[in-house]
Design a protein around this motif. Structure first.
Motif, PDB file in Angstrom:
ATOM      1  N   THR A  43      16.584  10.904 -21.282  1.00  0.00           N
ATOM      2  CA  THR A  43      17.502  11.177 -22.385  1.00  0.00           C
ATOM      3  C   THR A  43      16.759  11.016 -23.708  1.00  0.00           C
ATOM      4  O   THR A  43      15.886  10.153 -23.838  1.00  0.00           O
ATOM      5  CB  THR A  43      18.733  10.253 -22.375  1.00  0.00           C
ATOM      6  OG1 THR A  43      18.315   8.893 -22.404  1.00  0.00           O
ATOM      7  CG2 THR A  43      19.593  10.512 -21.145  1.00  0.00           C
ATOM      8  N   THR A  68      14.182   8.376 -29.775  1.00  0.00           N
ATOM      9  CA  THR A  68      14.184   7.325 -28.775  1.00  0.00           C
ATOM     10  C   THR A  68      14.383   8.001 -27.426  1.00  0.00           C
ATOM     11  O   THR A  68      15.375   8.715 -27.220  1.00  0.00           O
ATOM     12  CB  THR A  68      15.306   6.304 -29.031  1.00  0.00           C
ATOM     13  OG1 THR A  68      15.135   5.768 -30.344  1.00  0.00           O
ATOM     14  CG2 THR A  68      15.264   5.181 -28.008  1.00  0.00           C
ATOM     15  N   HIS A  70      14.557   7.656 -23.283  1.00  0.00           N
ATOM     16  CA  HIS A  70      14.765   6.786 -22.119  1.00  0.00           C
ATOM     17  C   HIS A  70      14.350   7.541 -20.862  1.00  0.00           C
ATOM     18  O   HIS A  70      14.881   8.626 -20.593  1.00  0.00           O
ATOM     19  CB  HIS A  70      16.232   6.381 -21.984  1.00  0.00           C
ATOM     20  CG  HIS A  70      16.706   5.497 -23.072  1.00  0.00           C
ATOM     21  ND1 HIS A  70      17.989   5.535 -23.550  1.00  0.00           N
ATOM     22  CD2 HIS A  70      16.079   4.549 -23.792  1.00  0.00           C
ATOM     23  CE1 HIS A  70      18.144   4.633 -24.507  1.00  0.00           C
ATOM     24  NE2 HIS A  70      16.979   4.041 -24.677  1.00  0.00           N
ATOM     25  N   SER A  71      13.424   6.968 -20.115  1.00  0.00           N
ATOM     26  CA  SER A  71      13.032   7.502 -18.811  1.00  0.00           C
ATOM     27  C   SER A  71      13.760   6.670 -17.771  1.00  0.00           C
ATOM     28  O   SER A  71      13.666   5.438 -17.786  1.00  0.00           O
ATOM     29  CB  SER A  71      11.518   7.401 -18.620  1.00  0.00           C
ATOM     30  OG  SER A  71      10.860   8.139 -19.627  1.00  0.00           O
ATOM     31  N   VAL A  72      14.484   7.325 -16.856  1.00  0.00           N
ATOM     32  CA  VAL A  72      15.404   6.629 -15.953  1.00  0.00           C
ATOM     33  C   VAL A  72      15.187   7.079 -14.513  1.00  0.00           C
ATOM     34  O   VAL A  72      15.052   8.278 -14.245  1.00  0.00           O
ATOM     35  CB  VAL A  72      16.869   6.920 -16.355  1.00  0.00           C
ATOM     36  CG1 VAL A  72      17.840   6.171 -15.459  1.00  0.00           C
ATOM     37  CG2 VAL A  72      17.115   6.596 -17.820  1.00  0.00           C
ATOM     38  N   SER A 110       7.140   1.012 -27.437  1.00  0.00           N
ATOM     39  CA  SER A 110       7.566   1.075 -26.040  1.00  0.00           C
ATOM     40  C   SER A 110       8.248  -0.229 -25.707  1.00  0.00           C
ATOM     41  O   SER A 110       7.825  -1.297 -26.150  1.00  0.00           O
ATOM     42  CB  SER A 110       6.375   1.263 -25.101  1.00  0.00           C
ATOM     43  OG  SER A 110       5.899   2.573 -25.159  1.00  0.00           O
ATOM     44  N   GLU A 111       9.310  -0.134 -24.930  1.00  0.00           N
ATOM     45  CA  GLU A 111      10.045  -1.313 -24.487  1.00  0.00           C
ATOM     46  C   GLU A 111       9.711  -1.589 -23.023  1.00  0.00           C
ATOM     47  O   GLU A 111       9.417  -0.658 -22.267  1.00  0.00           O
ATOM     48  CB  GLU A 111      11.545  -1.089 -24.641  1.00  0.00           C
ATOM     49  CG  GLU A 111      11.980  -0.867 -26.082  1.00  0.00           C
ATOM     50  CD  GLU A 111      11.837  -2.100 -26.939  1.00  0.00           C
ATOM     51  OE1 GLU A 111      11.942  -3.220 -26.408  1.00  0.00           O
ATOM     52  OE2 GLU A 111      11.630  -1.948 -28.153  1.00  0.00           O
ATOM     53  N   GLN A 114      13.528  -1.997 -17.865  1.00  0.00           N
ATOM     54  CA  GLN A 114      14.821  -2.685 -17.757  1.00  0.00           C
ATOM     55  C   GLN A 114      15.497  -2.271 -16.456  1.00  0.00           C
ATOM     56  O   GLN A 114      15.196  -1.210 -15.904  1.00  0.00           O
ATOM     57  CB  GLN A 114      15.728  -2.298 -18.933  1.00  0.00           C
ATOM     58  CG  GLN A 114      15.144  -2.577 -20.294  1.00  0.00           C
ATOM     59  CD  GLN A 114      15.153  -4.050 -20.624  1.00  0.00           C
ATOM     60  OE1 GLN A 114      16.100  -4.751 -20.325  1.00  0.00           O
ATOM     61  NE2 GLN A 114      14.081  -4.520 -21.234  1.00  0.00           N
ATOM     62  N   TRP A 125      15.084   1.704 -16.218  1.00  0.00           N
ATOM     63  CA  TRP A 125      14.825   2.568 -17.363  1.00  0.00           C
ATOM     64  C   TRP A 125      13.821   1.913 -18.299  1.00  0.00           C
ATOM     65  O   TRP A 125      13.674   0.696 -18.324  1.00  0.00           O
ATOM     66  CB  TRP A 125      16.107   2.929 -18.100  1.00  0.00           C
ATOM     67  CG  TRP A 125      16.884   1.762 -18.640  1.00  0.00           C
ATOM     68  CD1 TRP A 125      17.771   0.981 -17.961  1.00  0.00           C
ATOM     69  CD2 TRP A 125      16.823   1.235 -19.960  1.00  0.00           C
ATOM     70  NE1 TRP A 125      18.270   0.005 -18.782  1.00  0.00           N
ATOM     71  CE2 TRP A 125      17.711   0.145 -20.027  1.00  0.00           C
ATOM     72  CE3 TRP A 125      16.110   1.583 -21.108  1.00  0.00           C
ATOM     73  CZ2 TRP A 125      17.901  -0.609 -21.174  1.00  0.00           C
ATOM     74  CZ3 TRP A 125      16.302   0.837 -22.255  1.00  0.00           C
ATOM     75  CH2 TRP A 125      17.189  -0.239 -22.281  1.00  0.00           C
ATOM     76  N   ALA A 126      13.139   2.757 -19.050  1.00  0.00           N
ATOM     77  CA  ALA A 126      12.206   2.298 -20.077  1.00  0.00           C
ATOM     78  C   ALA A 126      12.391   3.176 -21.309  1.00  0.00           C
ATOM     79  O   ALA A 126      12.611   4.384 -21.186  1.00  0.00           O
ATOM     80  CB  ALA A 126      10.764   2.377 -19.584  1.00  0.00           C
ATOM     81  N   ALA A 127      12.334   2.559 -22.467  1.00  0.00           N
ATOM     82  CA  ALA A 127      12.517   3.292 -23.722  1.00  0.00           C
ATOM     83  C   ALA A 127      11.204   3.359 -24.494  1.00  0.00           C
ATOM     84  O   ALA A 127      10.398   2.426 -24.456  1.00  0.00           O
ATOM     85  CB  ALA A 127      13.582   2.610 -24.574  1.00  0.00           C
ATOM     86  N   GLU A 129       9.754   5.063 -28.457  1.00  0.00           N
ATOM     87  CA  GLU A 129      10.097   5.735 -29.710  1.00  0.00           C
ATOM     88  C   GLU A 129       8.909   6.530 -30.217  1.00  0.00           C
ATOM     89  O   GLU A 129       7.768   6.074 -30.155  1.00  0.00           O
ATOM     90  CB  GLU A 129      10.517   4.728 -30.779  1.00  0.00           C
ATOM     91  CG  GLU A 129      11.904   4.221 -30.615  1.00  0.00           C
ATOM     92  CD  GLU A 129      12.371   3.381 -31.801  1.00  0.00           C
ATOM     93  OE1 GLU A 129      11.641   3.275 -32.808  1.00  0.00           O
ATOM     94  OE2 GLU A 129      13.469   2.829 -31.697  1.00  0.00           O
TER      95      GLU A 129
END
Length: 137
Positions: A43, A68, A70-72, A110-111, A114, A125-127, A129
């Motif tokens: 997303t 932003t 999100h890879s899910v 990068s986060e 999660q 998922w990982a976010a 930017e």
């Protein structure tokens, strides 16, 4: 100045990747054709652009767009596969926007991975930017 053109260029770039093409959504990912929830997708959430002054006494015509992403997926390693594909497509990409001179897209944040166990099925998922700066032509 149009946020739509900048967002469309980034979405199109992501969808040029064969694995990402059917999996990239702006905002919330819709359901599969059979009504089941998606379990592997990307997303993209974009701001409407931040306008700043390029020259001390000039107009606020330098635009910065933050994306932003999100890879899910259901599997952590697959989240990394999707995130790597996103990085491959966006890092250093320079969109062509009429009337604008875009700079290369940069990766800002990068986060950590999660896990959302409240979903059915649970998903990882990982976010990340990315920023796109666009100057007037």
């Amino acid at each position: 100045m149009s946020a739509t053109e900048h967002v469309d260029a980034v979405l199109a770039r992501l969808r040029e990747h064969a694995d990402l093409a059917p999996r990239v959504f702006e905002g919330v990912a819709d359901e599969n054709d059979d009504g089941s929830p998606r379990t592997r997708y990307v997303t993209v959430w974009a701001n409407s652009g931040r306008r700043t002054v390029g020259r001390y006494t000039g107009p606020q015509d330098v635009e910065t767009y933050t994306f932003t992403v999100h890879s899910v997926s259901q599997v952590p390693s697959d989240v990394r596969v999707l995130a790597d594909a996103v990085m491959q497509q966006l890092l250093g990409f320079v969109p062509a926007i009429d009337g604008r001179v875009c700079r290369r897209i940069t990766h800002e944040v990068s986060e950590p991975l999660q896990y959302d166990r409240d979903l059915t099925p649970p998903l990882y998922w990982a976010a990340a930017e990315f920023d796109l700066i666009s100057d007037p032509a």
